[in-house]
Write a protein that holds these residues in place. Sequence first.
Motif: not given
Lengths: 305, 367
Positions: A74, A76-78, A102-103, A118, A120, A150, A154-157, A187, A189
């Motif tokens: 979670a 790395r991947l949302a 996840p954090y 959040v 950002r 949301m 999660q700040d995922t790649e 970004r 992504r």
Amino acid sequence: MLSTRDLVAGYDERTVLDGLDLELPADAFTVIVGPNACGKSTLLRTLARLIAPRSGSVLLDGKAIQELPTREVARRLAVLPQSPLVPEGVTVADLVGRGRQPYQRWWRQWSEEDSAAVERAMVLADVAGLADRPVDTLSGGQRQRVWIAMTLAQDTEALLLDEPTTFLDLAHQVEVLDLLHRLRVERGRTVVAVLHDLNQAARYADHLVAMRAGAVVAAGPPREILDADLVREVFGLDCVVVPCPVTGAPLVVPALTSPTLATTTVVPSGAAPSALDATSPTGSTGVTPAGSENALAGSYPSEGH
Amino acid sequence: MTAPSRARTVAATTGEPVATPSVAARLPGRSLLRLGPLSLQIRRRSVLVAAVLVVLLAAAAVLSLSLGTPYVAPADVLHALSGAGTPYDLVVLDLRLPRVVLAAVAGAAFGVAGTLIQSVARNPLASPDVIGITQGAGLAATIALTSGAAAVVVAPAALAGGLVAAVVVLALGARHGLAAQRFVLAGVAVAFALRALTEIVMITAEAIDGQRAQIWLVGTLAGKGWAEAAWIGGALLVLLPVLAWAGWALNSSALDDDTARGIGLRPVARRIGLAGAGVLVAAMVTAQVGAVDFVALVAPQVARRLVRSERPPLVCAALLGALLLVLADLAGRRLFAPTQLPAGVLTAAIGGPYLMYLLLRGRKRSS
């Protein structure tokens, strides 16, 4: 970064994907298209480990996703499911904050990093002004941007979305797709989305995956693979493929299925099925004037191949 | 493996000029409580509601200690509670206090159990007295009371009965990962079957035994006190770490399973954990005080509406349950004195209309 090896997946008794091998490029906007019940949602849900494969595997950077701790995945991947349940009375900032799960731990429920992420995410998805509003009072387009925020929190790649434009009007569809496009371009992504609209897929995708009956028929840049043959093979529909007057991407126009549909003699009814080369001067009624065409095209960064 | 760090740096280097920490990124209506390594999200409105409930609970407790024969003035009650040694010590501390404490602890436990199970099922009907746990305990207790077993057997038998019923309900509802609808339906079916069995046992028993069972089934605090309160309080204490986790885990109970999985949760395991804790508390408290209806159903729902949150709040529901049962027991003792009504009769009489009022008010606001 995401790939599948001999993937078999489905629901209960029904096998939907049977031995699928697929490589999804990193730092690209991949769009999965196909007719209803072709397994595109099943593929996306399996890629996002929402359903477990019956056999074979989904690899995230070379490791089987089912064997990685789900919290680590979670980060790395949302994923945005097709029609998520909107919890009653939850505010926008609250829902976006759930993306930080996840954090977090029960003894560490919030951190400065959570606040920053959040913030950002809400700015990026343009919902910062709605922070205090309950999600269930928002319009469909706003709601979808909140859900995307949301997943961004999660700040995922990588970001996976299952039909993110369904139930939205055209303007909101474009808004959501533009946001996804910006995530990819600005970004870096990796974005993977299931879309219904072929023309939107052709316009936004760097990498198009066309599926039929649980198998991949073709995969590659839309400008290289999307033609009338592919559409006929995948959707069983005769069509004309012309360059989009705004972006130059392939534009799919269904062939004339009934002479009574044509008010003026635009396309000879027999020409459509054989109109394989996209340069044939078909379907040129009411195109945007050249000046505004350039202006619109300029506002969309090129796909950068 | 470089993926997450790279994603982080992308976000960091493009740090928006707008990202001056502002109120916008805080959670609306919540504050952060920091205690050493702990950082907890606290809903400001829950703190307010909880504070009001604590005051009301204290007032209700003093009132309950004061009213009765003989009447003890509230000032004297407080004096006796302070341990000063007063002529009222026997009445206040030995006769009335154990029962008031039991009412508060049992009410709190019902509130906790109801909150956990209702949140898991995402359905206010999924309270232990609707989905069969209370009925399981009731059947076991009825069998114990009518078969001439020793009195000490009743509570353990009821506990076991409640747990067995819960296991049956969970097993029936477990397919498709405890999907809410199925879970509630299974519970209602089990509850009806158990209630029918209980009736059969009662009808075939001696009249006097049947009457004892009837009183147990309604739930009463008469003749009970420290021992029962200690059992329930002990169970809550043992489960405290689980409850602390549950307070946090319940936050995600309103999300659908796909969304929950997407943010790294395991919703099915989470539901089993939360429901398991709720079932344990429910069976424990029912075994001690009998089938007190409605507290577990109404306390979480009223608390949720007072706090205006999307799911029942654990602490406020516990306080509200305690308040409700203390008031119900007081009313049962005094309303038709010297005749005593079991508390279980009055919980519904007090809680029901209040929930109806909140429902009516809520409908007016939302329309």
